[in-house]
Design a protein around this motif. Sequence first.
Motif, PDB file in Angstrom:
ATOM      1  N   GLU A 911       0.832  -1.208   0.000  1.00 51.35           N
ATOM      2  CA  GLU A 911       0.000   0.000   0.000  1.00 51.35           C
ATOM      3  C   GLU A 911       0.860   1.250   0.000  1.00 51.35           C
ATOM      4  N   VAL A 912       1.905   1.214   0.815  1.00 50.28           N
ATOM      5  CA  VAL A 912       2.774   2.388   0.909  1.00 50.28           C
ATOM      6  C   VAL A 912       3.486   2.636  -0.415  1.00 50.28           C
ATOM      7  N   LEU A 913       4.049   1.580  -0.984  1.00 48.92           N
ATOM      8  CA  LEU A 913       4.817   1.746  -2.219  1.00 48.92           C
ATOM      9  C   LEU A 913       3.926   2.160  -3.396  1.00 48.92           C
ATOM     10  N   GLU A 914       2.746   1.611  -3.474  1.00 49.04           N
ATOM     11  CA  GLU A 914       1.882   1.896  -4.622  1.00 49.04           C
ATOM     12  C   GLU A 914       1.310   3.305  -4.579  1.00 49.04           C
ATOM     13  N   ASN A 915       1.454   4.004  -3.476  1.00 50.83           N
ATOM     14  CA  ASN A 915       0.999   5.386  -3.375  1.00 50.83           C
ATOM     15  C   ASN A 915       2.121   6.382  -3.682  1.00 50.83           C
ATOM     16  N   LEU A 917       4.503   6.476  -6.421  1.00 57.79           N
ATOM     17  CA  LEU A 917       4.679   6.921  -7.811  1.00 57.79           C
ATOM     18  C   LEU A 917       3.457   7.645  -8.369  1.00 57.79           C
ATOM     19  N   PRO A 918       2.233   7.036  -8.284  1.00 60.12           N
ATOM     20  CA  PRO A 918       1.102   7.734  -8.921  1.00 60.12           C
ATOM     21  C   PRO A 918       0.751   9.035  -8.234  1.00 60.12           C
ATOM     22  N   LYS A 919       0.940   9.130  -6.975  1.00 64.12           N
ATOM     23  CA  LYS A 919       0.538  10.328  -6.225  1.00 64.12           C
ATOM     24  C   LYS A 919       1.717  11.234  -5.891  1.00 64.12           C
ATOM     25  N   GLN A 920       2.900  10.847  -6.406  1.00 67.13           N
ATOM     26  CA  GLN A 920       4.117  11.643  -6.191  1.00 67.13           C
ATOM     27  C   GLN A 920       4.281  11.954  -4.682  1.00 67.13           C
ATOM     28  N   GLN A 921       4.042  10.907  -3.837  1.00 63.85           N
ATOM     29  CA  GLN A 921       4.185  11.075  -2.387  1.00 63.85           C
ATOM     30  C   GLN A 921       5.478  10.433  -1.889  1.00 63.85           C
ATOM     31  N   SER A 922       5.757  10.649  -0.678  1.00 65.05           N
ATOM     32  CA  SER A 922       6.911  10.008  -0.006  1.00 65.05           C
ATOM     33  C   SER A 922       6.446   9.542   1.385  1.00 65.05           C
ATOM     34  N   SER A 936      12.174   4.311   4.628  1.00 67.78           N
ATOM     35  CA  SER A 936      11.754   5.615   4.074  1.00 67.78           C
ATOM     36  C   SER A 936      11.794   5.533   2.542  1.00 67.78           C
ATOM     37  N   GLY A 937      10.828   6.203   1.901  1.00 69.70           N
ATOM     38  CA  GLY A 937      10.769   6.158   0.413  1.00 69.70           C
ATOM     39  C   GLY A 937      10.557   7.519  -0.230  1.00 69.70           C
ATOM     40  N   ARG A 938      11.242   7.734  -1.370  1.00 71.01           N
ATOM     41  CA  ARG A 938      11.121   8.981  -2.117  1.00 71.01           C
ATOM     42  C   ARG A 938      10.955   8.677  -3.625  1.00 71.01           C
ATOM     43  N   ARG A 939      10.187   9.533  -4.288  1.00 72.76           N
ATOM     44  CA  ARG A 939      10.060   9.424  -5.770  1.00 72.76           C
ATOM     45  C   ARG A 939      11.189  10.219  -6.404  1.00 72.76           C
ATOM     46  N   ILE A 940      11.976   9.562  -7.304  1.00 74.90           N
ATOM     47  CA  ILE A 940      13.051  10.241  -8.035  1.00 74.90           C
ATOM     48  C   ILE A 940      12.846   9.986  -9.538  1.00 74.90           C
ATOM     49  N   SER A 945      16.587   8.976 -19.002  1.00 81.74           N
ATOM     50  CA  SER A 945      15.407   8.370 -19.607  1.00 81.74           C
ATOM     51  C   SER A 945      14.096   8.988 -19.127  1.00 81.74           C
ATOM     52  N   ALA A 946      14.162   9.919 -18.160  1.00 78.95           N
ATOM     53  CA  ALA A 946      12.964  10.562 -17.580  1.00 78.95           C
ATOM     54  C   ALA A 946      12.017   9.526 -16.985  1.00 78.95           C
ATOM     55  N   ARG A 947      12.543   8.382 -16.558  1.00 79.64           N
ATOM     56  CA  ARG A 947      11.708   7.333 -15.991  1.00 79.64           C
ATOM     57  C   ARG A 947      11.568   7.550 -14.481  1.00 79.64           C
ATOM     58  N   PRO A 948      10.338   7.471 -13.947  1.00 79.26           N
ATOM     59  CA  PRO A 948      10.169   7.646 -12.490  1.00 79.26           C
ATOM     60  C   PRO A 948      10.654   6.398 -11.730  1.00 79.26           C
ATOM     61  N   LEU A 949      11.370   6.619 -10.608  1.00 79.77           N
ATOM     62  CA  LEU A 949      11.923   5.544  -9.789  1.00 79.77           C
ATOM     63  C   LEU A 949      11.586   5.805  -8.302  1.00 79.77           C
ATOM     64  N   ILE A 950      11.813   4.763  -7.497  1.00 79.11           N
ATOM     65  CA  ILE A 950      11.576   4.881  -6.052  1.00 79.11           C
ATOM     66  C   ILE A 950      12.877   4.559  -5.312  1.00 79.11           C
ATOM     67  N   LEU A 951      13.312   5.519  -4.459  1.00 76.15           N
ATOM     68  CA  LEU A 951      14.524   5.324  -3.669  1.00 76.15           C
ATOM     69  C   LEU A 951      14.086   4.951  -2.238  1.00 76.15           C
ATOM     70  N   LEU A 952      14.578   3.792  -1.771  1.00 76.89           N
ATOM     71  CA  LEU A 952      14.254   3.310  -0.413  1.00 76.89           C
ATOM     72  C   LEU A 952      15.523   3.289   0.430  1.00 76.89           C
TER      73      LEU A 952
END
Length: 960
Positions: A911-915, A917-922, A936-940, A945-952
Amino acid sequence: MTSKSGTNPTAKLTIVGLGASAGGLDALATFFRHLPVDTGMAFVLVSHLDPTHASILSEILQRTTTMPVVEVTDRMTVAANRVHVIPPNRDMTLRQGALHLSLPEQPHGQRLPIDTFFLSLALECGASAIGIVLSGTGSDGTLGLRAITGAGGIGLVQDPASAQYDGMPTSAINAGAATHVVTPELMPDALQAHIRYPNIASEPPPAPATISGMNQILLLLRTGTGHDFSGYKKSTIGRRIERRQTLHGIEDITHYARYLKEHPVEIQALFRELLINVTSFFRDPEAFVTLKKEVLPQILDGKPPDYVVRLWVTGCATGEEAYSIAIILREVMEESGRQLKTQFYATDLDDDAIAIARAGFYPLTIAQDVSPERLGHFFVKEDNGYRVKKEVREMVVFATQNVIKDPPFTKMDLVSCRNLMIYLETEVQNRLIPAFHYALKPGGILFLSPSESIGGHTELFSPLNRKWKFYRTSPSIASARAMLASGLSWTTGTANKPPVDVMSKTKETNIAELTRRALVQSFAPVAVMTDHKGDILYVHGDTSLYLRPPPGQATLNAVEMAHEGLQLELRSALNQAVTQATPTLEREVSFMVGQEVRRVSLGVRPLPTAEPGLGLILISFQEMPAVVASDKPVRRRRAGGSVDRTRIEELERDLTYTRENLQATIEEQQSSNEELKSTNEELQSTNEELQSTNEELETSKEELQSVNEELITVNAELQAKIEQLAGMQNDMKNLLDNINVGTIFLDDRLAIRRFTREAAKVYRLLASDVGRPLSDIKSDLDDEDLLAKAHTVIETLIPYERELRTIGGDWYLTRIQPYRTLDNVIDGVVITFANVSARVAAEMAEQEGHDIAESIVDGVDKPMLVLDDAFAVIFASNLFYRSFKLSPGETRGRLIYSLENGTWDDPALREVLENVLPKQQSFDDFVMSQHKMRLSGRRIVCKSSARPLILLTFEDDTVP
């Protein structure tokens, strides 16, 4: 010849035969460049090719048209929208829709391949055949084109002005074989017009209807114009009638005859169509050179200052030939310093052509036929052409005349009739030749075209120049007799004279004729008129007492017909009259007729005539009374006794002896004459051998001319190939110079063939190094033996590729590949050097940045993971591997939920991870109870490639 279906396979296919020789390549290229692709026609090209040289004509022509261009093979079927090219050293004919090849029968230099194919095309296709004659020397194609047009087809001839070599086009035009004379770019339009309006003679009506329609048309022409065209060749008339029919959309010749009857204006239009005006200045230039150097000087030689030179040009058309002869005559008189008066007549049937000739104005194109010197001396240049100077125009009297119908001029020194008789039937030609002889003075000159001759009238003319058809008149009155017998209209034209004049003159003529006849019958002796050879031309009275047909072959020679005893005296007197012009008058001659002795008074007189040189001789016989024994000899015999008798017997014996000796002398003379005849025959045989040798030399000349044509054709093909190769070389040079790839071409011995300028940055190459082994050239590459690799490529045919560094620090992608020819033969290698220094530098910089980033991440005291948008691990720090006791193989590329055998698959974590990228939350401080870690997680976003990633990031939860 029919196909399986019973029809001619070429009946529905229009086949176009093209004949070209020297200079014809440009004309062919122009023709096909302007020709539509889908004409529905088949094109067959026949050219003069070197029999020992492979032709590239098909390849050259293929660049000018999208139609397939193929070299013919034996029995190849003719196909529409395709160009068929004859191969070298072959004759080609068309039979049953297929092209048949054969070895030439004529020796090299005497072959006429265009005529050979055109003749078969005319025979196979008839009225649907089309022949085209393009640039070339000689006359090949003329006979074949005449056969095509004679069969009802059409003949296109290149305008001589547009041809590099105008021999073949001019020959076809002069022979009357051209239905259209156009430039190559206009020929496709003429072909398209022929397809839209096909030759209506392709399906002719029955022969009786055709003949009837033609006769009706000729009768209408004679009634409407006063000119009779029945003596013209029917093929020529037929083609021109068909053109008028096509213009009015009339298919049946009988319907066209009715149309003529209903529309008198069309009769005049057809009359203009039938008139043939094809001429030019100084046509056949060598003939006019002969006229100037040989013929006219003979005519003018020995003429008194007050002599009037009389000339006549028949069928002069628009006057070019008449003015050409006038110019030549003026030049001859100017060069000889003699200015004689002239009476120059030029006649033609066409009033419009005569009007043009009188004006003497011609287009600028005559400069191709008239030399600059003559243009300046005899012409005045105006805006759009040249006008003949007034003094030349005043020399010639132009008049309308029908040479077949109207009386000829007389007492002419020169008569020119060139390319007129080729349009006339043989019967009319045989009537014109005696008319020309009648028109000429004794020794006058007849000038014909190379396509014409005097036919069988060898007794009227002797050849002066066989090649250019100059003939000198022979003394004969046969022409006058032939003209009277021929029934020419002007010979019986006196019936149309006014009745009053005829009646008055008839009365006077009858009185004179009655007087003459009475005097001749009462007082004139028996006589015969002969020529200078003794051949009898006219007989007066009963000559049977003196002349009789001898046994053997029939003869009309007076000497050979004379009775024995009269021959000797008659031969002697005739010879004296001919050679010395001395008459023999009242010579008493005794001769035997059976057992009877006859005496005759013989007279042989040369006659003065109005035309010197005819050599007319009048031979008269006047019978004398036989010798009757008188009283005086009797008395003498009685008085003298035996002495007189003895004397008489002695004289008789002497007379008999003398006669025998005379007879022997005559026989010896006859024997000598036979020997002279034999010698003459030997001389004639020698002359024939010399003539044969001359013909062989002419044949050799023709062969050399043919070889020259073939060389010109081959040269044109090679020139086109050179231009093509030059273009390809330019393209290759620009290609190699602009791709910025160093290239070295090596042969199988690794010697340099060529190289590009970029290759000089790797090897220190100069232009003079071509041909040297590459091993002699210093390379800037670091410790790499390319030559060994090149040898390996040649042996194994496996390409070699590697990035190499130069001493200066540049990087090159080096490839070595086999050099393959068009025949798939390995003939060396090609080495290319593509500068990849920028790419290598970028890769090294990227690698360096990656290494720095990893060092920084490893320096952070927290485990780290980077997930993609599918929650798969794409990066993990070394501290992560150590903290969770995982290996890179167990981590990278796998979903985070599957780590440690699925122990990370926590609904709360999902639930935490799936929120994020789409909601640009951390999120921070998410507790992982099973590991006692805070997450802790951040959207980068990845910059490249302009691809969205998640840094944990992970922290130990046990630390306060």
